[in-house]
Motif scaffolding. Structure first.
Motif, mmCIF file in Angstrom:
data_model
loop_
_atom_site.group_PDB
_atom_site.id
_atom_site.type_symbol
_atom_site.label_atom_id
_atom_site.label_comp_id
_atom_site.label_asym_id
_atom_site.label_seq_id
_atom_site.Cartn_x
_atom_site.Cartn_y
_atom_site.Cartn_z
ATOM 1 N N VAL A 80 -2.332 10.620 1.464
ATOM 2 C CA VAL A 80 -1.351 11.642 1.114
ATOM 3 C C VAL A 80 -1.284 12.625 2.274
ATOM 4 O O VAL A 80 -2.315 13.105 2.752
ATOM 5 C CB VAL A 80 -1.722 12.374 -0.188
ATOM 6 C CG1 VAL A 80 -0.684 13.443 -0.519
ATOM 7 C CG2 VAL A 80 -1.891 11.392 -1.335
ATOM 8 N N VAL A 81 -0.071 12.913 2.736
ATOM 9 C CA VAL A 81 0.123 13.883 3.816
ATOM 10 C C VAL A 81 0.858 15.087 3.249
ATOM 11 O O VAL A 81 1.950 14.951 2.703
ATOM 12 C CB VAL A 81 0.911 13.281 4.991
ATOM 13 C CG1 VAL A 81 1.089 14.329 6.092
ATOM 14 C CG2 VAL A 81 0.206 12.053 5.548
ATOM 15 N N LEU A 82 0.254 16.250 3.367
ATOM 16 C CA LEU A 82 0.845 17.509 2.923
ATOM 17 C C LEU A 82 1.249 18.288 4.161
ATOM 18 O O LEU A 82 0.395 18.710 4.949
ATOM 19 C CB LEU A 82 -0.146 18.303 2.087
ATOM 20 C CG LEU A 82 0.320 19.681 1.604
ATOM 21 C CD1 LEU A 82 1.531 19.564 0.685
ATOM 22 C CD2 LEU A 82 -0.824 20.421 0.891
ATOM 23 N N VAL A 83 2.544 18.461 4.355
ATOM 24 C CA VAL A 83 3.080 19.132 5.532
ATOM 25 C C VAL A 83 3.471 20.553 5.162
ATOM 26 O O VAL A 83 4.224 20.772 4.205
ATOM 27 C CB VAL A 83 4.300 18.376 6.086
ATOM 28 C CG1 VAL A 83 4.858 19.093 7.315
ATOM 29 C CG2 VAL A 83 3.932 16.940 6.428
ATOM 30 N N GLY A 84 2.960 21.511 5.909
ATOM 31 C CA GLY A 84 3.288 22.916 5.674
ATOM 32 C C GLY A 84 4.330 23.384 6.660
ATOM 33 O O GLY A 84 4.033 23.557 7.848
ATOM 34 N N ASN A 85 5.558 23.590 6.191
ATOM 35 C CA ASN A 85 6.635 24.079 7.051
ATOM 36 C C ASN A 85 6.455 25.572 7.282
ATOM 37 O O ASN A 85 6.733 26.384 6.403
ATOM 38 C CB ASN A 85 8.000 23.796 6.406
ATOM 39 C CG ASN A 85 8.720 22.627 7.040
ATOM 40 O OD1 ASN A 85 8.419 22.231 8.168
ATOM 41 N ND2 ASN A 85 9.677 22.066 6.324
ATOM 42 N N SER A 86 5.942 25.912 8.446
ATOM 43 C CA SER A 86 5.704 27.303 8.807
ATOM 44 C C SER A 86 4.734 27.987 7.840
ATOM 45 O O SER A 86 4.896 29.155 7.493
ATOM 46 C CB SER A 86 7.029 28.083 8.862
ATOM 47 O OG SER A 86 6.845 29.375 9.397
ATOM 48 N N THR A 87 3.721 27.231 7.424
ATOM 49 C CA THR A 87 2.695 27.795 6.538
ATOM 50 C C THR A 87 1.358 27.141 6.862
ATOM 51 O O THR A 87 1.299 25.931 7.130
ATOM 52 C CB THR A 87 3.060 27.594 5.056
ATOM 53 O OG1 THR A 87 2.080 28.213 4.227
ATOM 54 C CG2 THR A 87 3.151 26.128 4.699
ATOM 55 N N ARG A 95 0.845 -1.196 0.000
ATOM 56 C CA ARG A 95 0.000 0.000 0.000
ATOM 57 C C ARG A 95 0.881 1.247 0.000
ATOM 58 O O ARG A 95 1.859 1.323 0.724
ATOM 59 C CB ARG A 95 -0.910 -0.008 1.227
ATOM 60 C CG ARG A 95 -1.845 -1.215 1.285
ATOM 61 C CD ARG A 95 -2.390 -1.411 2.685
ATOM 62 N NE ARG A 95 -1.323 -1.714 3.645
ATOM 63 C CZ ARG A 95 -1.517 -1.856 4.965
ATOM 64 N NH1 ARG A 95 -2.740 -1.721 5.471
ATOM 65 N NH2 ARG A 95 -0.496 -2.131 5.764
ATOM 66 N N ILE A 96 0.475 2.223 -0.811
ATOM 67 C CA ILE A 96 1.294 3.422 -1.034
ATOM 68 C C ILE A 96 0.773 4.604 -0.223
ATOM 69 O O ILE A 96 -0.424 4.878 -0.182
ATOM 70 C CB ILE A 96 1.297 3.803 -2.526
ATOM 71 C CG1 ILE A 96 1.954 2.706 -3.365
ATOM 72 C CG2 ILE A 96 2.023 5.139 -2.742
ATOM 73 C CD1 ILE A 96 3.434 2.559 -3.174
ATOM 74 N N GLY A 97 1.696 5.302 0.426
ATOM 75 C CA GLY A 97 1.417 6.593 1.030
ATOM 76 C C GLY A 97 2.323 7.638 0.404
ATOM 77 O O GLY A 97 3.359 7.306 -0.177
ATOM 78 N N VAL A 98 1.954 8.882 0.506
ATOM 79 C CA VAL A 98 2.729 9.982 -0.098
ATOM 80 C C VAL A 98 2.937 11.073 0.941
ATOM 81 O O VAL A 98 2.018 11.412 1.695
ATOM 82 C CB VAL A 98 2.011 10.566 -1.329
ATOM 83 C CG1 VAL A 98 2.808 11.726 -1.922
ATOM 84 C CG2 VAL A 98 1.771 9.500 -2.370
ATOM 85 N N VAL A 99 4.147 11.615 0.972
ATOM 86 C CA VAL A 99 4.464 12.771 1.816
ATOM 87 C C VAL A 99 5.024 13.878 0.938
ATOM 88 O O VAL A 99 5.947 13.654 0.149
ATOM 89 C CB VAL A 99 5.477 12.415 2.922
ATOM 90 C CG1 VAL A 99 5.906 13.673 3.671
ATOM 91 C CG2 VAL A 99 4.887 11.411 3.894
ATOM 92 N N ILE A 100 4.456 15.063 1.077
ATOM 93 C CA ILE A 100 4.930 16.260 0.376
ATOM 94 C C ILE A 100 5.111 17.350 1.422
ATOM 95 O O ILE A 100 4.213 17.588 2.235
ATOM 96 C CB ILE A 100 3.929 16.720 -0.698
ATOM 97 C CG1 ILE A 100 3.709 15.619 -1.740
ATOM 98 C CG2 ILE A 100 4.408 18.010 -1.362
ATOM 99 C CD1 ILE A 100 2.549 15.892 -2.680
ATOM 100 N N VAL A 101 6.257 17.997 1.406
ATOM 101 C CA VAL A 101 6.534 19.103 2.323
ATOM 102 C C VAL A 101 6.615 20.392 1.514
ATOM 103 O O VAL A 101 7.255 20.435 0.458
ATOM 104 C CB VAL A 101 7.846 18.875 3.086
ATOM 105 C CG1 VAL A 101 8.163 20.070 3.987
ATOM 106 C CG2 VAL A 101 7.767 17.606 3.925
ATOM 107 N N ASN A 144 -8.402 12.270 0.122
ATOM 108 C CA ASN A 144 -7.405 11.405 0.767
ATOM 109 C C ASN A 144 -6.148 12.156 1.180
ATOM 110 O O ASN A 144 -5.159 11.537 1.563
ATOM 111 C CB ASN A 144 -7.025 10.256 -0.167
ATOM 112 C CG ASN A 144 -6.241 10.721 -1.383
ATOM 113 O OD1 ASN A 144 -6.424 11.844 -1.851
ATOM 114 N ND2 ASN A 144 -5.380 9.861 -1.897
ATOM 115 N N VAL A 145 -6.180 13.488 1.112
ATOM 116 C CA VAL A 145 -5.021 14.301 1.477
ATOM 117 C C VAL A 145 -5.253 14.921 2.855
ATOM 118 O O VAL A 145 -6.263 15.569 3.096
ATOM 119 C CB VAL A 145 -4.764 15.417 0.448
ATOM 120 C CG1 VAL A 145 -3.565 16.264 0.868
ATOM 121 C CG2 VAL A 145 -4.534 14.824 -0.937
ATOM 122 N N THR A 146 -4.308 14.709 3.753
ATOM 123 C CA THR A 146 -4.341 15.298 5.084
ATOM 124 C C THR A 146 -3.366 16.460 5.143
ATOM 125 O O THR A 146 -2.171 16.291 4.869
ATOM 126 C CB THR A 146 -3.959 14.258 6.155
ATOM 127 O OG1 THR A 146 -4.856 13.154 6.087
ATOM 128 C CG2 THR A 146 -4.014 14.867 7.540
#
Length: 293
Positions: free
Chosen positions: A37-44, A5-11, A54-56
């Motif tokens: 899919v996890v979208l991480v906002g670095n100081s945003t 199973r595939i997960g995705v991380v984008i910063v 499906n995007v957190t």
């Protein structure tokens, strides 16, 4: 055996809204959808970013750097128990083929000791720069095979591997965190595959565009050596890179920043030391890149 199973991380730092929108669309068009899919906002805050179901979105109040931000996403996917392989993508990259995730699943399903798959990075004209090829001989970016390194812009990581090696070295903030993870993976017996058929389109920008590039590059290279190399190899490794750097950096400002980072790397704590085994040094040498260059 079921496919992983595939997960995705984008910063993201929120500075490339158009590119991020296009990347998220290319993730959604994959013919083997990601579980999460996890979208991480670095100081945003990510408040203006529209995402699929499906995007957190995980907005952070502070900038943890690239490895620190990725760790936030990896921890979420690890704790969910729903993901076997994590694909990490730069926010200014683009998946140009809709079967990328399906191919990644097949690769990991075919070899349980495959720990990392590195994508080929190419610009909008299909050209792969020399620095984007993860081996010393870079004449043929289409040569597939086992390697000792991978690019941070586009890659896939085995979750079982990460549970064994640990996550990214968050204290590095920017630069050489890929080498630290690759060396740990190799030392634990995992394989790193460069697969040029998996393509991440990425603009041909210079890493020196980041203001602190030279400082972080020097500091983290020293930290990498202190953390991962046998004591005998540390002065050899750093000596090689001092020579190469003096030959490459043409500006006095860049040299000052580099030497400042080098001294910082010597003086400041680098995190836990766990040097690689000599058999790993030999394995890396057989693969074409001993841990000296």
């Amino acid at each position: 055996m079921p496919l992983p199973r595939i997960g995705v991380v984008i910063v993201t730092m929120g500075t490339r809204p158009r590119e991020l929108e296009e990347l998220l669309a290319s993730v959604e068009m994959q013919d083997a959808p990601a579980e999460q899919v996890v979208l991480v906002g670095n100081s945003t805050p990510l408040s203006d970013v529209k995402v699929a179901e499906n995007v957190t979105k995980v907005p952070l109040e502070v900038n943890l750097g690239c490895p620190g931000g990725r760790n936030v996403g990896l921890e979420m996917l690890r704790d969910s128990g729903r993901v076997d392989v994590v694909i990490e993508l730069d926010d200014d990259g683009l998946l140009i083929h809709p079967d990328t995730f399906r191919r990644v699943r097949q690769l990991f399903a075919s070899d349980p000791r495959l720990g990392i798959v590195g994508f080929r990075v190419a610009d909008e004209h299909g050209r792969t720069e020399r620095r984007w090829v993860p081996r010393l001989r870079t004449d043929d970016p289409m040569r597939r095979g086992l390697v000792t390194a991978f690019l941070g812009g586009g890659h896939a990581l085995s979750m079982p591997m990460l549970k064994e090696t640990g996550l990214w070295a968050g204290e590095f903030f920017f630069g050489h965190e890929e080498s630290d993870l690759a060396w740990r993976a190799l030392d634990e017996g995992w394989k790193i595959l460069y697969e040029p058929e998996l393509v991440l389109q990425h603009p041909a920008t210079s890493p020196a565009r980041h203001a602190a590039h030279y400082r972080f590059t020097a500091r983290n290279r020293v930290w990498l050596a202190r953390r991962r190399l046998p004591a005998l190899l540390i002065p050899l490794y750093l000596g090689v890179w001092i020579f190469l750097t003096m030959a490459r950096i043409g500006s006095l400002t860049g040299l000052r920043a580099w030497w400042g980072g080098f001294i910082e790397g010597v003086r400041k704590p680098c995190g836990p030391r766990k040097p690689m085994r000599w058999r790993t040094v030999w394995r890396m040498t057989r693969l074409g890149r001993p841990p000296l260059v």
